[in-house]
Each structure stands twice: as C-alpha cells, then as structure tokens.
Motif scaffolding. Sequence first.
Motif, PDB file in Angstrom:
ATOM      1  N   ILE A  15      23.181 -11.188 -15.062  1.00  0.00           N
ATOM      2  CA  ILE A  15      24.390 -10.372 -15.203  1.00  0.00           C
ATOM      3  C   ILE A  15      24.627 -10.053 -16.675  1.00  0.00           C
ATOM      4  O   ILE A  15      24.915  -8.908 -17.045  1.00  0.00           O
ATOM      5  CB  ILE A  15      25.610 -11.096 -14.603  1.00  0.00           C
ATOM      6  CG1 ILE A  15      25.389 -11.345 -13.110  1.00  0.00           C
ATOM      7  CG2 ILE A  15      26.883 -10.279 -14.831  1.00  0.00           C
ATOM      8  CD1 ILE A  15      26.497 -12.146 -12.452  1.00  0.00           C
ATOM      9  N   LEU A  16      24.481 -11.065 -17.527  1.00  0.00           N
ATOM     10  CA  LEU A  16      24.628 -10.854 -18.967  1.00  0.00           C
ATOM     11  C   LEU A  16      23.659  -9.779 -19.465  1.00  0.00           C
ATOM     12  O   LEU A  16      23.975  -9.009 -20.374  1.00  0.00           O
ATOM     13  CB  LEU A  16      24.390 -12.179 -19.688  1.00  0.00           C
ATOM     14  CG  LEU A  16      24.491 -12.244 -21.203  1.00  0.00           C
ATOM     15  CD1 LEU A  16      24.966 -13.629 -21.632  1.00  0.00           C
ATOM     16  CD2 LEU A  16      23.151 -11.958 -21.863  1.00  0.00           C
ATOM     17  N   ALA A  17      22.470  -9.714 -18.840  1.00  0.00           N
ATOM     18  CA  ALA A  17      21.423  -8.778 -19.262  1.00  0.00           C
ATOM     19  C   ALA A  17      21.720  -7.335 -18.886  1.00  0.00           C
ATOM     20  O   ALA A  17      21.004  -6.423 -19.321  1.00  0.00           O
ATOM     21  CB  ALA A  17      20.085  -9.193 -18.651  1.00  0.00           C
ATOM     22  N   LEU A  18      22.765  -7.094 -18.095  1.00  0.00           N
ATOM     23  CA  LEU A  18      23.029  -5.737 -17.622  1.00  0.00           C
ATOM     24  C   LEU A  18      23.433  -4.788 -18.749  1.00  0.00           C
ATOM     25  O   LEU A  18      23.300  -3.571 -18.610  1.00  0.00           O
ATOM     26  CB  LEU A  18      24.104  -5.755 -16.535  1.00  0.00           C
ATOM     27  CG  LEU A  18      23.659  -6.350 -15.196  1.00  0.00           C
ATOM     28  CD1 LEU A  18      24.830  -6.446 -14.228  1.00  0.00           C
ATOM     29  CD2 LEU A  18      22.525  -5.530 -14.588  1.00  0.00           C
ATOM     30  N   GLY A  19      23.938  -5.331 -19.862  1.00  0.00           N
ATOM     31  CA  GLY A  19      24.221  -4.463 -21.004  1.00  0.00           C
ATOM     32  C   GLY A  19      22.951  -3.811 -21.511  1.00  0.00           C
ATOM     33  O   GLY A  19      22.880  -2.587 -21.683  1.00  0.00           O
ATOM     34  N   PHE A  20      21.922  -4.631 -21.738  1.00  0.00           N
ATOM     35  CA  PHE A  20      20.633  -4.099 -22.180  1.00  0.00           C
ATOM     36  C   PHE A  20      19.980  -3.279 -21.071  1.00  0.00           C
ATOM     37  O   PHE A  20      19.338  -2.256 -21.332  1.00  0.00           O
ATOM     38  CB  PHE A  20      19.712  -5.248 -22.591  1.00  0.00           C
ATOM     39  CG  PHE A  20      18.331  -4.810 -22.977  1.00  0.00           C
ATOM     40  CD1 PHE A  20      18.106  -4.165 -24.182  1.00  0.00           C
ATOM     41  CD2 PHE A  20      17.255  -5.036 -22.136  1.00  0.00           C
ATOM     42  CE1 PHE A  20      16.831  -3.742 -24.540  1.00  0.00           C
ATOM     43  CE2 PHE A  20      15.976  -4.629 -22.485  1.00  0.00           C
ATOM     44  CZ  PHE A  20      15.765  -3.981 -23.692  1.00  0.00           C
ATOM     45  N   VAL A 154      13.274  -3.729 -14.568  1.00  0.00           N
ATOM     46  CA  VAL A 154      13.724  -3.337 -13.231  1.00  0.00           C
ATOM     47  C   VAL A 154      14.497  -2.020 -13.286  1.00  0.00           C
ATOM     48  O   VAL A 154      14.241  -1.093 -12.501  1.00  0.00           O
ATOM     49  CB  VAL A 154      14.600  -4.444 -12.607  1.00  0.00           C
ATOM     50  CG1 VAL A 154      15.290  -3.938 -11.343  1.00  0.00           C
ATOM     51  CG2 VAL A 154      13.755  -5.670 -12.284  1.00  0.00           C
ATOM     52  N   THR A 155      15.443  -1.912 -14.228  1.00  0.00           N
ATOM     53  CA  THR A 155      16.242  -0.686 -14.303  1.00  0.00           C
ATOM     54  C   THR A 155      15.409   0.499 -14.791  1.00  0.00           C
ATOM     55  O   THR A 155      15.633   1.634 -14.359  1.00  0.00           O
ATOM     56  CB  THR A 155      17.467  -0.880 -15.216  1.00  0.00           C
ATOM     57  OG1 THR A 155      17.043  -1.401 -16.484  1.00  0.00           O
ATOM     58  CG2 THR A 155      18.466  -1.828 -14.589  1.00  0.00           C
ATOM     59  N   ALA A 156      14.443   0.242 -15.675  1.00  0.00           N
ATOM     60  CA  ALA A 156      13.549   1.325 -16.092  1.00  0.00           C
ATOM     61  C   ALA A 156      12.746   1.833 -14.903  1.00  0.00           C
ATOM     62  O   ALA A 156      12.571   3.050 -14.721  1.00  0.00           O
ATOM     63  CB  ALA A 156      12.618   0.843 -17.200  1.00  0.00           C
ATOM     64  N   GLY A 157      12.271   0.895 -14.069  1.00  0.00           N
ATOM     65  CA  GLY A 157      11.528   1.289 -12.878  1.00  0.00           C
ATOM     66  C   GLY A 157      12.372   2.101 -11.913  1.00  0.00           C
ATOM     67  O   GLY A 157      11.916   3.102 -11.347  1.00  0.00           O
ATOM     68  N   LEU A 158      13.639   1.685 -11.728  1.00  0.00           N
ATOM     69  CA  LEU A 158      14.546   2.442 -10.862  1.00  0.00           C
ATOM     70  C   LEU A 158      14.791   3.840 -11.411  1.00  0.00           C
ATOM     71  O   LEU A 158      14.859   4.822 -10.662  1.00  0.00           O
ATOM     72  CB  LEU A 158      15.877   1.694 -10.726  1.00  0.00           C
ATOM     73  CG  LEU A 158      15.864   0.410  -9.893  1.00  0.00           C
ATOM     74  CD1 LEU A 158      17.207  -0.301 -10.000  1.00  0.00           C
ATOM     75  CD2 LEU A 158      15.546   0.726  -8.428  1.00  0.00           C
ATOM     76  N   ILE A 185      28.175   0.809 -13.180  1.00  0.00           N
ATOM     77  CA  ILE A 185      28.053  -0.395 -12.350  1.00  0.00           C
ATOM     78  C   ILE A 185      27.659  -1.595 -13.214  1.00  0.00           C
ATOM     79  O   ILE A 185      28.205  -2.698 -13.066  1.00  0.00           O
ATOM     80  CB  ILE A 185      27.028  -0.172 -11.222  1.00  0.00           C
ATOM     81  CG1 ILE A 185      27.572   0.846 -10.211  1.00  0.00           C
ATOM     82  CG2 ILE A 185      26.694  -1.491 -10.519  1.00  0.00           C
ATOM     83  CD1 ILE A 185      26.570   1.270  -9.155  1.00  0.00           C
ATOM     84  N   CYS A 186      26.726  -1.394 -14.136  1.00  0.00           N
ATOM     85  CA  CYS A 186      26.337  -2.466 -15.063  1.00  0.00           C
ATOM     86  C   CYS A 186      27.550  -2.955 -15.855  1.00  0.00           C
ATOM     87  O   CYS A 186      27.753  -4.165 -16.030  1.00  0.00           O
ATOM     88  CB  CYS A 186      25.262  -1.965 -16.028  1.00  0.00           C
ATOM     89  SG  CYS A 186      23.637  -1.691 -15.283  1.00  0.00           S
ATOM     90  N   LEU A 187      28.359  -2.018 -16.335  1.00  0.00           N
ATOM     91  CA  LEU A 187      29.540  -2.372 -17.117  1.00  0.00           C
ATOM     92  C   LEU A 187      30.536  -3.177 -16.290  1.00  0.00           C
ATOM     93  O   LEU A 187      31.095  -4.179 -16.770  1.00  0.00           O
ATOM     94  CB  LEU A 187      30.204  -1.104 -17.654  1.00  0.00           C
ATOM     95  CG  LEU A 187      31.529  -1.303 -18.406  1.00  0.00           C
ATOM     96  CD1 LEU A 187      31.331  -2.187 -19.629  1.00  0.00           C
ATOM     97  CD2 LEU A 187      32.126   0.042 -18.800  1.00  0.00           C
ATOM     98  N   LEU A 188      30.767  -2.771 -15.056  1.00  0.00           N
ATOM     99  CA  LEU A 188      31.730  -3.473 -14.203  1.00  0.00           C
ATOM    100  C   LEU A 188      31.310  -4.920 -13.967  1.00  0.00           C
ATOM    101  O   LEU A 188      32.146  -5.835 -13.997  1.00  0.00           O
ATOM    102  CB  LEU A 188      31.883  -2.733 -12.872  1.00  0.00           C
ATOM    103  CG  LEU A 188      32.577  -1.362 -12.950  1.00  0.00           C
ATOM    104  CD1 LEU A 188      32.558  -0.685 -11.588  1.00  0.00           C
ATOM    105  CD2 LEU A 188      34.005  -1.502 -13.457  1.00  0.00           C
TER     106      LEU A 188
END
Length: 438
Positions: A15-20, A154-158, A185-188
């Motif tokens: 979850i912490l990684a969602l910023g990056f 993962v997000t790059a792949g998406l 969504i990442c921010l929330l």
Amino acid sequence: MFEQENSIQLRKIPILALGFASVTLSWSLFNLAVPVILEDDYNISLFLVGFIMTWDNIIAFFIQPAIGSYSDRTVTRIGRRMPFIIPGITFGSISFFLLSYSKERVLIYFLANIVIFNLFMALYRSPSVSLLPDLVKSKDRTIGNGIVNLMGGVTAGLSFAIGGKFLADDETRSAFAFVSIGMIICLLFLVFFIKEPKYDKIALQQDKQYSVFKQLKAEFNRIIKSEDRSLYFMLLAILTWFMAWNAIEAFYSIYVSKTFLPDIDSEEAAGEAGGVLFIFPVVFVVFTIVGGLLGGKLGRIKTMKIGLLFMLVGLIMAYFVEIDTFFGADMGWKTSFRIIFVIAAIGWGLVNVNSIVVVWELSPDNGIATGVYYAFASLAAVLGPTIAGFLMGIEIKALFPFSIIFIVISFFMLFRVTTGEAGQKSEMLGQAIGELVD
C-alpha cells in the motif's frame, strides 16, 4: 528510536508503494502515447520529439532535490510527505487526462499541458519514495524497496496492457482516463491506510531556519568534504549506470529498425522491437525481490556488483547480434535479444533495488537523499541519450559500446563505496549539515 516506534509491518508496504506505483502507471502510458501524438498529430521531427521527452528529467533535476529537502522539514497534521503527495497525484492525474483533449488543439496547448504534468509529477515523486525509509526499519528497507519495484512493475504492466489496448482501438481518451482513475485510486489507498508518524516539531522548525537551497548546498558540501567518500562514489556510480541504461531505453527501437529491419516502416519496426522487450519487466520485477533478499544476505554493494556484471555480459552479447545469427549459431535477432534482455533484467533488478537504499543509509535526511538520488538519475537521463545519440549519428552500432563503457565505469566506482550496509548509518551524519551551514 524512530524506526522502532513508528515502523510499519511488511504486509503494508504494497500500500505504501502505491505512491511510486502511480508514477510508473502514468509514465508508462505517457512514454507510449505522447511521442506518437507529437510525431503524427503535429509532424514534429524525431529529434524534437526526443528533446520534449527529456523535459521531465530536466524539470526533475532542478525540482526534486529541493522538494525532498523541504518535505523533510514540513510539519502538518497529516505528516510531512502527504502535503506533497496529495496535490501531486490529484492534479497530476487531472493534467494527464487533459492531455487527451489538448492534443486536439494547437501545439502550444499540448506542450503547456506536458510541462504542467511534469511539474506535478516532480512535486510528489521524491516525497512518495521517502515514505519507505520514513516508515520501514533499516534492516527491512532493501526487501521493502523490492516490493516497491514489484508494485511499480505491476502498474506499468497494467498501463501497457489496458491503456495500450485502448490506444490500439483508437480510444485515446479512454486510455488516459484509465490511468488517471488508477492514480486517484492509488492516492485513496495511501490516504486511508498509511498514517505518517508524529515528528518533533521543535527540531523540524529549527531546521527551517535554513532555506532549502542552503540545505542542498550543505548536503553537497557534506558529500564532497566527508572523509568517508562512499556516498560521493555511490552517486557517480548511479550517474554512470543510468547513463548506460537510459541510452538503451531511448535508442533500442531505432537500433533495431536501422540494423535489422531497414526495409520496413519504422513504426512497424519499433513494434517488433517492443514485442521483444515484453520479457524484460517480468524478469526485472522478480529480481528486484531477489535483489532485496540477496542484499540482506550478501550485502547491498556486493549484490550490485554482481548485477552490473550480468548487465555487462548482456550488453557485450548484444553488440554481436546479427539478423540471423548469434555467435555463429542459427538464431534470429529476436530470440537473441530475448535472451540478452533476460540477462540484463536480472542485473538491473539486483542493482536498482539496492542503490537507493545505500544512498538512504549514507545520508542524514531521507527526503534530501531521495531528491539527490533522483537528481543524479535525472541528469543521467539527459546526458546518456544525448551523448549516445550524437555518437549513433556517426555510427549506429556505437550504442552498445557506449553503454558498455559506462557500466564498466560504474562497476569500478562501486569498489570505492565501503559503507552503506544495513545499520551502518552514522549518528554523526545528522550534525554534518549544521556544521557545514555554519
């Protein structure tokens, strides 16, 4: 100690990684779509397209170190990183979505929107990365950084898979909307599940008497004058290996087009080249985790040296690839490069996951350390492709020798890095800035 009282459990690091992760989500589609828009919609030369695509690195080079330093000394009810992350992701997502509209207007609107998007991304990237050393114990940071890279992969792949599918179906606005919604969504998740610790307001306010630029000047002076030269050589290693790899990222498709596929349309050739790269992020993500584990077992610096050797082997092999043969074997260039990119991805994963952790360990402030790290990475992203492009204008096959030389330089730089393992952070580092400012 801060690390003991305020550290979070490893299960919360995704979850912490969602910023990056929001950064890689947006930049992946940006790098996929914007060059095509610039060339096809506005008929801009490839040279100018390449220059425009370096704007983010130029902006980041001047802004991110200052933002990292300032966030170290920010005191608010919601923490010291969130005041940058919340507006950065919010307005970054809006400006990203508006790119799909501004492309239909005159060029100046589209370019202005690119600049605005770059500014908001630079606003929050350093603070979002600094959440990891703020909230994760030193001994867990290498593994934690591996998880951060995993989430970014993962997000790059998406972004490539779903955003790319929208683009292929001529639904540009849907592609940009998908990424913008993903960023929100990442921010929330960050806002609701990650709580920053309380900081010593008196200490932070005392630090505020120095301007951001004085803090940056003090940090660079500390690095240059320090008896322990480890951070100095670590930053030079980061500069040189990013110069090597950014040149590959910028010119790989052009190299393939001119060397192996000169008789077909250049965009088709770029598509063929991109298809070969599919394996790279998969292997890279896996070996960021492996690199985190090895960094804890063998040591971070030794793990990075092993990674650079893998990269060096891959780049040397790449120089000898022919259209239908590889070291005399009957093997086409696609199969050859798939093997090469697996080897290079292993090395890049081992290097990447450990490098920023060493910088954190050798610096008194995590925020300014992150900013300085990305300043050198951004400088490399401008210098590497620029110098390599000049050399390739003389000889197209100069790409891989250029990268080989700079990987070798970075390898020898690491031999001068003698500290930076877990637990080696000196208690005296925090006093160094004050002494130098005085």
